[in-house]
Design an enzyme around this catalytic site. Structure first.
Site, mmCIF file in Angstrom:
data_model
loop_
_atom_site.group_PDB
_atom_site.id
_atom_site.type_symbol
_atom_site.label_atom_id
_atom_site.label_comp_id
_atom_site.label_asym_id
_atom_site.label_seq_id
_atom_site.Cartn_x
_atom_site.Cartn_y
_atom_site.Cartn_z
ATOM 1 N N ARG A 1 65.450 115.343 46.466
ATOM 2 C CA ARG A 1 64.400 115.043 45.500
ATOM 3 C C ARG A 1 63.645 116.291 45.022
ATOM 4 N NH1 ARG A 1 61.667 109.286 46.666
ATOM 5 N NH2 ARG A 1 61.742 109.268 44.410
ATOM 6 N N LYS B 1 54.133 99.199 40.930
ATOM 7 C CA LYS B 1 53.767 100.442 41.650
ATOM 8 C C LYS B 1 54.179 101.666 40.833
ATOM 9 C CE LYS B 1 56.498 102.487 44.891
ATOM 10 N NZ LYS B 1 56.623 103.928 44.633
ATOM 11 N N ASN B 2 55.391 101.636 40.324
ATOM 12 C CA ASN B 2 55.887 102.836 39.646
ATOM 13 C C ASN B 2 55.259 103.041 38.271
ATOM 14 O OD1 ASN B 2 57.406 103.360 41.851
ATOM 15 N ND2 ASN B 2 59.384 102.869 40.939
ATOM 16 N N ASP C 1 66.548 101.308 43.164
ATOM 17 C CA ASP C 1 65.570 100.727 44.089
ATOM 18 C C ASP C 1 65.961 99.317 44.548
ATOM 19 O OD1 ASP C 1 64.060 102.981 44.010
ATOM 20 O OD2 ASP C 1 62.482 102.186 42.725
ATOM 21 N N ARG D 1 53.512 100.820 51.416
ATOM 22 C CA ARG D 1 53.306 101.754 50.305
ATOM 23 C C ARG D 1 53.542 101.054 48.971
ATOM 24 N NH1 ARG D 1 57.472 105.760 50.126
ATOM 25 N NH2 ARG D 1 56.649 105.766 48.031
ATOM 26 N N CYS E 1 59.285 109.240 50.077
ATOM 27 C CA CYS E 1 60.447 108.688 50.790
ATOM 28 C C CYS E 1 61.485 109.776 51.024
ATOM 29 C CB CYS E 1 61.106 107.605 49.936
ATOM 30 S SG CYS E 1 60.255 106.041 49.969
ATOM 31 N N ARG F 1 55.305 111.346 47.092
ATOM 32 C CA ARG F 1 55.988 112.162 46.093
ATOM 33 C C ARG F 1 55.390 111.993 44.688
ATOM 34 N NH1 ARG F 1 60.647 114.845 44.424
ATOM 35 N NH2 ARG F 1 61.243 114.216 42.352
HETATM 36 C C1 UD1 Z 1 61.138 107.195 40.345
HETATM 37 C C2 UD1 Z 1 60.612 106.024 41.111
HETATM 38 C C3 UD1 Z 1 61.564 105.638 42.233
HETATM 39 C C4 UD1 Z 1 62.968 105.409 41.689
HETATM 40 C C5 UD1 Z 1 63.419 106.591 40.827
HETATM 41 C C6 UD1 Z 1 64.740 106.350 40.141
HETATM 42 C C7 UD1 Z 1 58.232 106.340 40.876
HETATM 43 C C8 UD1 Z 1 56.930 106.627 41.522
HETATM 44 N N1 UD1 Z 1 59.310 106.378 41.654
HETATM 45 O O1 UD1 Z 1 61.198 108.298 41.238
HETATM 46 O O2 UD1 Z 1 61.086 104.436 42.838
HETATM 47 O O3 UD1 Z 1 63.879 105.274 42.767
HETATM 48 O O4 UD1 Z 1 62.435 106.869 39.824
HETATM 49 O O5 UD1 Z 1 64.692 105.201 39.385
HETATM 50 O O6 UD1 Z 1 58.293 106.020 39.715
HETATM 51 N N2 UD1 Z 1 65.809 115.001 40.189
HETATM 52 C C9 UD1 Z 1 66.129 116.330 40.120
HETATM 53 N N3 UD1 Z 1 65.175 117.198 39.699
HETATM 54 C C10 UD1 Z 1 63.947 116.790 39.313
HETATM 55 C C11 UD1 Z 1 63.628 115.423 39.365
HETATM 56 C C12 UD1 Z 1 64.583 114.546 39.805
HETATM 57 O O7 UD1 Z 1 67.239 116.730 40.467
HETATM 58 O O8 UD1 Z 1 63.126 117.635 38.916
HETATM 59 C C13 UD1 Z 1 66.833 114.053 40.675
HETATM 60 C C14 UD1 Z 1 66.375 113.353 41.953
HETATM 61 O O9 UD1 Z 1 66.644 114.136 43.084
HETATM 62 C C15 UD1 Z 1 67.199 112.092 41.902
HETATM 63 C C16 UD1 Z 1 67.253 111.788 40.403
HETATM 64 O O10 UD1 Z 1 66.963 113.009 39.748
HETATM 65 O O11 UD1 Z 1 68.476 112.316 42.396
HETATM 66 C C17 UD1 Z 1 66.300 110.708 39.949
HETATM 67 O O12 UD1 Z 1 64.985 111.081 40.260
HETATM 68 P P1 UD1 Z 1 63.745 110.630 39.375
HETATM 69 O O13 UD1 Z 1 64.205 109.781 38.244
HETATM 70 O O14 UD1 Z 1 62.938 111.829 39.058
HETATM 71 O O15 UD1 Z 1 62.943 109.741 40.390
HETATM 72 P P2 UD1 Z 1 61.389 109.762 40.693
HETATM 73 O O16 UD1 Z 1 60.637 109.928 39.421
HETATM 74 O O17 UD1 Z 1 61.117 110.667 41.821
#
Ligand code: UD1
Length: 421
Positions: free
Chosen positions: A122, A22-23, A308, A400, A117, A93
């Site tokens: 986030r 999925k990711n 995850d 999802r 989620c 998201r």
């Molecule tokens: C992706 C995965 C999700 C997984 C996560 C961490 C997808 C679609 N989803 O989510 O399943 O749990 O990686 O392995 O691939 N953050 C900030 N600012 C930003 C972006 C992120 O502070 O601009 C923080 C987030 O709040 C969180 C951390 O960074 O605490 C990790 O987030 P991120 O690695 O970006 O996760 P996603 O890409 O949203």
């Protein structure tokens, strides 16, 4: 609202084949906005998030066709809109990922504030800082966020991420493929999904090196062509079935997986007493040989223990001998499943980002709620070993991200009934 009724299901046994990730597939689909030619993506899982991403791409001008089961053709000859639809984006998201591709191809992208989620705040500040570093002007309005490239287009730059965000790394990579000069992303995420995206973009003619390390180099190009790509197997689904074998004290052969992508899960399960036979693209996970002992876990960006997998692993830890500790460092507020597991008889105390799990719980069927996608999987796993029936609500979260969830478990002897009320 539909619910799952999970029955106590004894040791799960048999074989399961892992679906496309999925990711990975979501950013790959977003990347298909970049070239004017057709892209073909294979091993696409049938998921709610994929259906949403199809709709988002179609609303931006892509022609999206399922040419055979699990194979998508995405053809984006023209981008007809640079603003993603509010109602679609709000449901997922990962829809933020179209922003980098739109900005890269058209020099402008508008996106309503994204949903998904409910784990922590986030934010998307790192994505936006990356776009800004490439020369885009960012305006944050009440309902949407806009990024517009300067008159020279995007310009390659050194970008240091304060945290190795997966989504920000992907988005910046997609925006930077057409930027003039060279972009470096430092402290980049190293997840396998990043490598998958870089491979796909390189097949289109991009020049990306270093994906899978903490520094990614992107040399800008002026044109990309169509490409064909097969999505990597889902490492989180793989881990979920490993934990299904562990928690039910069963034995599951997991096919079509990449064991290298779940190294920390293998290590921790072995520490607990689960026997795992690792082959090139399959594993045999034996939870039936016991005993099962406590272990401590700390979630980290890849190659650390995946956030995850934290909730499904915690469900398992409620059943082992002794006290375990789980520390969540990637997301704040990712312990919402704890209240639900406690309702089933687990004994878990939380203090800040640490959970202490007293083992040997005798779980009992209860009415619980899937608070997010992986929490939903955790509750179903707990339901397989709980006495009586476990009623899991808010299962749209599970749909999802898990393909053929009920069917795959049914083949292993796990009974889940979906009821519509
Ligand atoms: C992706 C995965 C999700 C997984 C996560 C961490 C997808 C679609 N989803 O989510 O399943 O749990 O990686 O392995 O691939 N953050 C900030 N600012 C930003 C972006 C992120 O502070 O601009 C923080 C987030 O709040 C969180 C951390 O960074 O605490 C990790 O987030 P991120 O690695 O970006 O996760 P996603 O890409 O949203």
């Amino acid at each position: 609202m539909a619910k799952y009724i999970v029955e106590k299901s004894g040791p799960l046994r048999g074989e399961v084949s892992i679906s496309g990730s999925k990711n990975s597939v979501l950013p790959l689909m977003a990347a298909a906005l970049l070239p004017e030619d057709e892209c073909i993506i294979r091993s696409v899982p049938e998921l709610r998030d994929v259906a949403l991403m199809k709709e988002i791409l179609a609303s931006l001008g892509s022609e999206v066709t399922e040419i055979e089961e699990g194979t998508l053709s995405i053809h984006t000859e023209n981008i007809t809109s640079t603003q993603a639809d509010f109602n679609l984006v709000n449901k997922m998201r990962a829809s933020i990922l179209v922003m980098g591709a739109l900005l890269g191809r058209k020099g402008i992208a508008r996106i309503p504030r994204p949903g998904g989620c409910a784990i922590g705040k986030r934010p998307i500040d790192l994505h936006l800082k990356g776009f800004q570093a490439l020369g885009a002007i960012i305006s944050e309005k009440e309902e949407y966020i806009e990024a517009v490239a300067g008159p020279q287009g995007l310009i390659g730059e050194n970008i240091y991420l304060d945290f190795p965000s997966v989504g920000a790394t992907e988005n910046i990579m997609m925006a930077a493929v057409f930027a003039s000069g060279t972009t470096y992303i430092e402290n980049a995420a190293e997840e396998p999904e990043i490598v998958d995206l870089a491979n796909f973009l390189n097949k289109m003619g991009a020049k990306i090196r270093g994906a899978g390390t903490d520094t990614i180099k992107i040399e800008g190009v002026t044109k990309l062509h169509g490409a064909r790509h097969t999505v990597i197997p889902d490492r989180i689904e793989t881990a979920t079935f490993m934990l299904a074998a562990a928690i039910t004290r069963g034995a599951i052969a997991i096919n079509n997986c990449i064991p290298d992508h779940v190294k920390p899960v293998i290590a921790k399960l072995r520490e607990c007493g689960v026997r795992i036979e690792v082959h090139e693209d399959s594993m045999i996970v034996r939870g039936d040989l016991g005993p099962h002992n406590a272990a401590n876990i700390k979630t980290l960006p890849y190659p650390g223990f995946p956030t995850d997998v934290q909730s499904p692993f915690m469900a398992y830890l409620t059943t082992v001998e002794g006290q375990s500790e789980v520390i969540e460092t990637v997301f704040e507020n990712r312990f919402m499943h704890v209240t639900q597991l406690d309702k089933m008889g687990a004994m878990i105390d939380i203090s800040g980002n640490k959970a202490i799990i007293r083992g040997n719980s005798h779980l009992r069927g209860s009415q619980v709620m899937a608070t997010d996608l992986r929490a939903g999987a955790a509750l179903v796993l707990a339901g397989f070993v709980a006495d009586g029936e476990t009623e899991v609500s808010e299962i749209y979260h599970i749909e999802r991200g898990y393909e053929h969830f009920i069917e795959k478990f049914a083949k292993l002897g796990g009974t889940i009934r979906k009821v519509d009320n």
